[in-house]
Design an enzyme around this catalytic site. Sequence first.
Site, mmCIF file in Angstrom:
data_model
loop_
_atom_site.group_PDB
_atom_site.id
_atom_site.type_symbol
_atom_site.label_atom_id
_atom_site.label_comp_id
_atom_site.label_asym_id
_atom_site.label_seq_id
_atom_site.Cartn_x
_atom_site.Cartn_y
_atom_site.Cartn_z
ATOM 1 N N LEU A 1 2.599 30.481 23.316
ATOM 2 C CA LEU A 1 3.555 31.570 23.080
ATOM 3 C C LEU A 1 3.981 32.183 24.404
ATOM 4 C CD1 LEU A 1 1.807 33.283 20.039
ATOM 5 C CD2 LEU A 1 3.975 32.041 20.015
ATOM 6 N N HIS B 1 9.321 58.272 7.419
ATOM 7 C CA HIS B 1 9.812 57.884 6.100
ATOM 8 C C HIS B 1 11.340 57.927 6.093
ATOM 9 C CE1 HIS B 1 10.023 57.644 1.740
ATOM 10 N NE2 HIS B 1 10.911 58.625 1.782
ATOM 11 N N GLY C 1 12.654 28.800 32.078
ATOM 12 C CA GLY C 1 11.922 27.770 31.333
ATOM 13 C C GLY C 1 12.305 27.632 29.872
ATOM 14 N N VAL D 1 5.431 26.699 12.984
ATOM 15 C CA VAL D 1 6.407 27.729 13.374
ATOM 16 C C VAL D 1 7.804 27.159 13.633
ATOM 17 C CG1 VAL D 1 6.879 29.562 15.032
ATOM 18 C CG2 VAL D 1 4.541 28.984 14.484
ATOM 19 N N GLY E 1 4.728 19.799 17.116
ATOM 20 C CA GLY E 1 3.932 20.473 18.133
ATOM 21 C C GLY E 1 4.413 20.145 19.539
ATOM 22 N N ASP F 1 1.602 27.298 28.551
ATOM 23 C CA ASP F 1 1.409 26.263 27.532
ATOM 24 C C ASP F 1 0.496 25.124 27.972
ATOM 25 O OD1 ASP F 1 3.099 27.710 25.944
ATOM 26 O OD2 ASP F 1 4.628 26.151 25.730
ATOM 27 N N GLY G 1 7.086 18.599 10.005
ATOM 28 C CA GLY G 1 6.230 19.650 10.555
ATOM 29 C C GLY G 1 6.586 20.998 9.959
HETATM 30 C C1 LIG Z 1 11.986 25.920 19.681
HETATM 31 C C2 LIG Z 1 10.973 26.842 20.290
HETATM 32 C C3 LIG Z 1 10.902 28.151 19.866
HETATM 33 C C4 LIG Z 1 9.969 29.017 20.428
HETATM 34 N N1 LIG Z 1 9.932 30.311 19.999
HETATM 35 C C5 LIG Z 1 9.030 31.157 20.537
HETATM 36 C C6 LIG Z 1 9.007 32.522 20.141
HETATM 37 O O1 LIG Z 1 9.789 32.963 19.308
HETATM 38 N N2 LIG Z 1 8.088 33.341 20.704
HETATM 39 C C7 LIG Z 1 7.186 32.879 21.630
HETATM 40 O O2 LIG Z 1 6.359 33.660 22.100
HETATM 41 N N3 LIG Z 1 7.198 31.590 22.042
HETATM 42 C C8 LIG Z 1 8.095 30.732 21.517
HETATM 43 N N4 LIG Z 1 8.131 29.433 21.956
HETATM 44 C C9 LIG Z 1 7.134 28.996 22.943
HETATM 45 C C10 LIG Z 1 7.504 29.417 24.365
HETATM 46 O O3 LIG Z 1 8.782 28.937 24.672
HETATM 47 C C11 LIG Z 1 6.468 28.868 25.334
HETATM 48 O O4 LIG Z 1 5.194 29.296 24.932
HETATM 49 C C12 LIG Z 1 6.719 29.339 26.755
HETATM 50 O O5 LIG Z 1 7.987 28.963 27.194
HETATM 51 C C13 LIG Z 1 5.636 28.756 27.683
HETATM 52 O O6 LIG Z 1 5.844 29.170 28.980
HETATM 53 P P1 LIG Z 1 5.338 28.288 30.204
HETATM 54 O O7 LIG Z 1 5.622 29.093 31.426
HETATM 55 O O8 LIG Z 1 3.968 27.824 29.983
HETATM 56 O O9 LIG Z 1 6.222 26.971 30.176
HETATM 57 P P2 LIG Z 1 7.788 26.700 30.189
HETATM 58 O O10 LIG Z 1 8.554 27.842 29.671
HETATM 59 O O11 LIG Z 1 7.945 25.390 29.525
HETATM 60 O O12 LIG Z 1 8.133 26.606 31.721
HETATM 61 C C14 LIG Z 1 7.661 25.596 32.542
HETATM 62 C C15 LIG Z 1 8.641 25.394 33.667
HETATM 63 O O13 LIG Z 1 8.084 24.491 34.607
HETATM 64 C C16 LIG Z 1 9.112 23.662 35.090
HETATM 65 N N5 LIG Z 1 8.492 22.453 35.626
HETATM 66 C C17 LIG Z 1 7.764 21.526 34.956
HETATM 67 N N6 LIG Z 1 7.360 20.566 35.797
HETATM 68 C C18 LIG Z 1 7.833 20.888 37.018
HETATM 69 C C19 LIG Z 1 7.749 20.290 38.279
HETATM 70 N N7 LIG Z 1 7.123 19.149 38.497
HETATM 71 N N8 LIG Z 1 8.342 20.900 39.321
HETATM 72 C C20 LIG Z 1 9.021 22.062 39.141
HETATM 73 N N9 LIG Z 1 9.144 22.669 37.954
HETATM 74 C C21 LIG Z 1 8.543 22.093 36.912
HETATM 75 C C22 LIG Z 1 9.985 23.416 33.882
HETATM 76 O O14 LIG Z 1 11.283 23.011 34.259
HETATM 77 C C23 LIG Z 1 9.960 24.778 33.207
HETATM 78 O O15 LIG Z 1 11.035 25.591 33.623
HETATM 79 C C24 LIG Z 1 9.074 28.550 21.441
HETATM 80 C C25 LIG Z 1 9.161 27.227 21.879
HETATM 81 C C26 LIG Z 1 10.096 26.388 21.322
HETATM 82 C C27 LIG Z 1 10.186 24.983 21.821
#
Ligand SMILES: Cc1cc2nc3c(=O)[nH]c(=O)nc-3n(C[C@H](O)[C@H](O)[C@H](O)COP(=O)(O)OP(=O)(O)OC[C@H]3O[C@@H](n4cnc5c(N)ncnc54)[C@H](O)[C@@H]3O)c2cc1C
Length: 461
Positions: A312, A438, A42, A181, A265, A305, A178
């Site tokens: 995160l 230390h 992801g 972060v 965001g 998310d 923005g």
């Molecule tokens: C630039 C950036 C920097 C970041 N840096 C950090 C960091 O340093 N530390 C941190 O903790 N977090 C960071 N984050 C946030 C972090 O990436 C997210 O919080 C995390 O990826 C969320 O996980 P998730 O499983 O909810 O969603 P995602 O990782 O978005 O995964 C969701 C998955 O669902 C799949 N999907 C969606 N719809 C469908 C569908 N209909 N059928 C099949 N598959 C589907 C997508 O393809 C994706 O692979 C960052 C985000 C960004 C954009």
Amino acid sequence: MSDPNTFDLVILGAGSGGYACALRAAQLDLKVALVEKGELGGTCLHRGCIPTKALLHAAEVADQTRESEQFGVLAELAGIDMKGVNAYKDGVVGRLYKGLTGMLQGNKNITIVQGAGRLVAPDTVEVDGRRVTGRHVVLASGSYSRSLPGLEVDGEKIIASEHALTLDRVPESVVVLGGGVIGVEFASVWRSFGVEVTIVEAAPRLVPAEDVDCAKAIERAFRKRKINFKVGKPFEKVEKTGKGVRVTIAGGDVVEAELLLVAVGRGPSTANLGYEEQGVKMDRGFVLTDERLRTSVPGIFAVGDIVPGLQLAHRGFQQGIFVAEEIAGMHPAVIDENGIPRVTYCDPEVASIGLTEEKAKEQYGADQVRSYNYNLGGNGKSQILKTAGFIKLVRVADGPVVGVHMVGARVGELIGEAQLVYNWEAFPEDVTPLIHAHPTQNEAMGEAFLALAGKPLHAHA
Ligand SMILES: Cc1cc2nc3c(=O)[nH]c(=O)nc-3n(C[C@H](O)[C@H](O)[C@H](O)COP(=O)(O)OP(=O)(O)OC[C@H]3O[C@@H](n4cnc5c(N)ncnc54)[C@H](O)[C@@H]3O)c2cc1C
């Protein structure tokens, strides 16, 4: 299970939340279908945490080379080769991706279903005509880069974070819309690469979710680094010009640049996935859950998310593990959202957990809250690294620590101790007998606890 389309749980999305849930459920001997339309791992692995931190590390190497003379080392920064930077970044992502793919594909309890899924019944996800059914369904479809009304991201002059990660050149100038972060991390990378950067933030300060002392320290550091920023100034419009963009902000200020990065965001990826049709209660696209991550439909959970709160990766991991254990009947302890550590990896870094001093005062009353700022100037390792900053502890009366806030190079690595102290509701007096090595930056945290317990060593009370 004999029917190849029937599972204990079907997970929609294989990002941090979804794949963590799959791995933990498989460990607990549940049969899992993991549906993914893109790449396993992801956002975090492919377009988020990992590639951004690789860029930030390359930026640190550039700065260290530029500043090497301060350490008596004579090196010259000849330039930034984005092809090389991207190869390094992609190599890191590629190795982690290979490891994760092997781990998921090699698991006998996990079936990966490649394709876009849609919830067509409370227990069924349809993927390219194939109906995959589970006793439980976990929604984990993640998030996307948001924009503002009337502001169209074209991927060329007006870009989002996913485009910024694949740029094949170092732009001359960028406006970052923005100052949260993602915005400050990219601003930090680009400045280290020699770019003229201007951050535009509508809130009255940068990193507005952090303690005000952290925000002030970041603003000071950014001023020193010649990162321009305009806070308390909402964006009004952008026009494309021959060379790039012309951005107008409230009050009539205009900034011209080669690129505009929109970092305002992330919105939940939940549109047209059938969630609402199946009765899942939503709020502005987010999936509503109770504290056990159950949606309004029995048997359907949500993680990551798409659930309101901190977006995160480590929150997603923990929620995924929680849901797997819940489904397995283990009744895990509810996740405390305040106990989730937060790190912003710009230079200098910001790391925090728990309540800001302002929030603690709102919650417990101003007269009940005590705080202590330990200046990293008194910490040997920070002097060696030539980093400025502080560690701030917030405590309620003579009770436990309810907030830890840090600014400085590499303070993200110190959040581990802070999160143990916070989550174990430790008193400073519980921490002071523990010995900090230390010279480490970690020692600064020990000093802060000593001071708050009324027995400062290398500090004033
Ligand atoms: C630039 C950036 C920097 C970041 N840096 C950090 C960091 O340093 N530390 C941190 O903790 N977090 C960071 N984050 C946030 C972090 O990436 C997210 O919080 C995390 O990826 C969320 O996980 P998730 O499983 O909810 O969603 P995602 O990782 O978005 O995964 C969701 C998955 O669902 C799949 N999907 C969606 N719809 C469908 C569908 N209909 N059928 C099949 N598959 C589907 C997508 O393809 C994706 O692979 C960052 C985000 C960004 C954009």
